[in-house]
Every structure is written in C-alpha cells, then in structure tokens.
Design an enzyme around this catalytic site. Structure first.
Site, PDB file in Angstrom:
ATOM      1  CG  ASP A 138     -39.451 -17.138  -0.013  1.00  0.00           C
ATOM      2  OD1 ASP A 138     -39.108 -18.343   0.038  1.00  0.00           O
ATOM      3  OD2 ASP A 138     -39.088 -16.429  -1.043  1.00  0.00           O
ATOM      4  CG  HIS A 154     -39.052 -21.991   1.037  1.00  0.00           C
ATOM      5  ND1 HIS A 154     -37.974 -21.199   0.644  1.00  0.00           N
ATOM      6  CD2 HIS A 154     -38.676 -22.938   1.898  1.00  0.00           C
ATOM      7  CE1 HIS A 154     -37.105 -21.774   1.032  1.00  0.00           C
ATOM      8  NE2 HIS A 154     -37.334 -22.660   1.864  1.00  0.00           N
ATOM      9  CG  ASP A 176     -35.909 -20.932  -3.284  1.00  0.00           C
ATOM     10  OD1 ASP A 176     -35.826 -19.523  -3.456  1.00  0.00           O
ATOM     11  OD2 ASP A 176     -36.358 -20.730  -2.217  1.00  0.00           O
ATOM     12  N   GLY A 232     -30.846 -17.392  -6.232  1.00  0.00           N
ATOM     13  CA  GLY A 232     -29.782 -16.741  -7.133  1.00  0.00           C
ATOM     14  C   GLY A 232     -29.973 -17.631  -8.447  1.00  0.00           C
TER      15      GLY A 232
HETATM   16  C1  DX5 Z   1     -34.446 -17.157   0.084  1.00  0.00           C
HETATM   17  C2  DX5 Z   1     -35.819 -17.466  -0.532  1.00  0.00           C
HETATM   18  C3  DX5 Z   1     -36.101 -17.316  -1.901  1.00  0.00           C
HETATM   19  C4  DX5 Z   1     -35.925 -16.025  -2.578  1.00  0.00           C
HETATM   20  C5  DX5 Z   1     -35.092 -15.958  -3.782  1.00  0.00           C
HETATM   21  O1  DX5 Z   1     -34.434 -17.208   1.469  1.00  0.00           O
HETATM   22  O2  DX5 Z   1     -36.542 -18.571  -0.141  1.00  0.00           O
HETATM   23  O3  DX5 Z   1     -37.345 -17.940  -2.412  1.00  0.00           O
HETATM   24  O4  DX5 Z   1     -37.065 -15.349  -2.830  1.00  0.00           O
HETATM   25  O5  DX5 Z   1     -34.894 -14.827  -4.259  1.00  0.00           O
HETATM   26  P1  DX5 Z   1     -33.768 -14.671  -5.550  1.00  0.00           P
HETATM   27  O6  DX5 Z   1     -34.452 -15.255  -6.691  1.00  0.00           O
HETATM   28  O7  DX5 Z   1     -33.880 -13.133  -5.604  1.00  0.00           O
HETATM   29  O8  DX5 Z   1     -32.407 -15.023  -4.878  1.00  0.00           O
HETATM   30 ZN    ZN Z   2     -37.982 -19.750  -0.966  1.00  0.00          ZN
END
Ligand code: DX5
Ligand code: ZN
Length: 222
Positions: free
Chosen positions: A36, A67, A176, A178
């Site tokens: 990220d 991302h 991606d 939750g």
């Molecule tokens: C949110 C990010 C996600 C994040 C997801 O802005 O893009 O990739 O790492 O994190 P979890 O899996 O903890 O929701």
């Molecule tokens: Zn992400």
C-alpha cells in the site's frame, strides 16, 4: 476455473522485521504481496514508497501487487516499475487520464489495475473494463488497515462479476479492506479472485493456519 489468490498486505506487518515477515508469509502460502502506497494527500495517511518496494523485491519472488493511493500517479509510476512492481493499481478518483495511466503500466509489461473507493460507481469503468487486467474494489475507505468491511460493497462486487461475465472478459476482481475469517466467505461467493488481507493475516498467531483457513473457505464458497 477462475483464479483465487491470497495477497497479504504488508501494511499490517512488523516493519522492524519486514524481511522475516515476508519469508514467513511466503512459506505460509501467500500468492502475492500487496504493498500500500499512501501519500498523505489522496488518503489521510502515509505509508511506503519505491524504496520499500525495491527492498521487498530483494527478498521474495512472489508477484508484488502495488496499490497506489496517491495523487499524480502518472508522475510516480516509473519509479514503482523500476523498483520491481509486477502489478500496479491506480485509483480512478486520482487519475485525470486513467486510459493513459493504464496504457503506461501495460506498455511496461506489468499487470494494470484500476481501484475504486467504496462510493465510486462501476460506471467509471464502462470504457476501460476490457483494457485492465484487474479491478480493485475497496471494501473500506482507503487510508488505514484494520477497518470494518462495508457491506454494500458486496453488491458492487456481484454486479461487477455479472458485467465481466456478460462481456466474456477475463478481467480479475480484487478486493481489499476488512477481509477476515468472518467476511471472506461472502466476499468469495460474490466472485472475487484476489483477496487482500492485512491485519487478519499479520495480526494472527500463525500465518500458515490463517491462510489455509482462508483458502478452505474460498474453495467452498457459493
Ligand atoms: C487500505 C489498504 C489495505 C489495507 C487492508 O487503505 O489499501 O490494503 O492494508 O488492511 P486490512 O486487511 O487490515 O483491512
Ligand atoms: Zn491496499
């Protein structure tokens, strides 16, 4: 058969031992590493840049799924390509010329994805769907790990799946935010191909057990 891939998001990894975290998650069966990139403008948080991507490239052979949650993505994409990214996704909300942006990624022989925040309509992709390798549907408002999956995004995934099938395209759907033991079943049943999970993997006791459990749930989800 549609691919089903699990991509741990290193946003939730322990950065004091990132190399070891990557080795563990790779041995645990990860299919790709999700990275990220946040710039404090497009999202209200900072995270990593091309140097981290380069460091990660040095310790894993898994595909690196970058991302970009940044403004002016066109300006920075070359740096991420050079750092060793394999897949790059860009937010439609952040690119003025998403067609040009996607072309730049594909011209470099990388997989190109477009990402949509929860409230952004699928119609923004009407003319792009056959040109992208994957669509990233965010299940949370971008910027932070550990947030709760927003249920209405399931409907969006189902609709996108229907559109992709209707047009007979091979575009993959990535989701991606939750994703955990309680949400992954419904998300898989909605038609997702690439599952990004941060806190539910890196926050668990045993990454291998968690990934195997996810894979079992995905494989039977209807
Ligand atoms: C949110 C990010 C996600 C994040 C997801 O802005 O893009 O990739 O790492 O994190 P979890 O899996 O903890 O929701
Ligand atoms: Zn992400």
């Amino acid at each position: 058969m549609d691919p089903k891939l699990i991509a741990p998001s290193i946003l939730a990894a322990d950065f004091t031992k990132l190399g070891a975290e990557l080795n563990t998650v790779e041995r645990a069966g990860a299919d790709a590493i999700h990275i990220d990139i946040m710039d404090g403008h497009f999202v209200p948080n900072f995270s990593m840049g091309p140097d981290i991507v380069k460091a990660v490239r040095g310790v894993t052979t898994l595909p690196l799924d970058v991302h970009l949650m940044i403004t002016n993505p066109d300006q920075y994409i070359p740096y991420f390509i050079k750092a060793g990214a394999d897949w790059i996704s860009v937010h439609v909300e952040a690119s003025r010329h998403i067609d040009r942006t996607v072309r730049a990624i594909k011209t470099a022989d990388l997989k190109a994805g477009v990402a949509l925040n929860p409230s952004t309509s699928l119609s923004t992709l009407d003319w792009m769907l056959d040109q992208v390798d994957y669509v990233l549907i965010l299940g949370v408002n971008t910027g932070f790990g550990g947030q709760q999956f927003i249920p209405y995004t399931l409907e969006k995934i189902r609709l996108l799946r229907t559109i992709i099938r209707g047009k007979n395209l091979s575009t993959l759907i990535e989701t991606d935010g939750g994703i955990n033991e309680s949400t992954i079943q419904e998300i898989a049943a909605a038609g997702v191909n690439i599952f990004v999970a941060g806190s539910s993997i890196f926050g668990s006791q045993d990454y291998e057990v968690t990934i195997k459990n996810f894979r079992n749930i995905i494989s039977v989800a209807k």
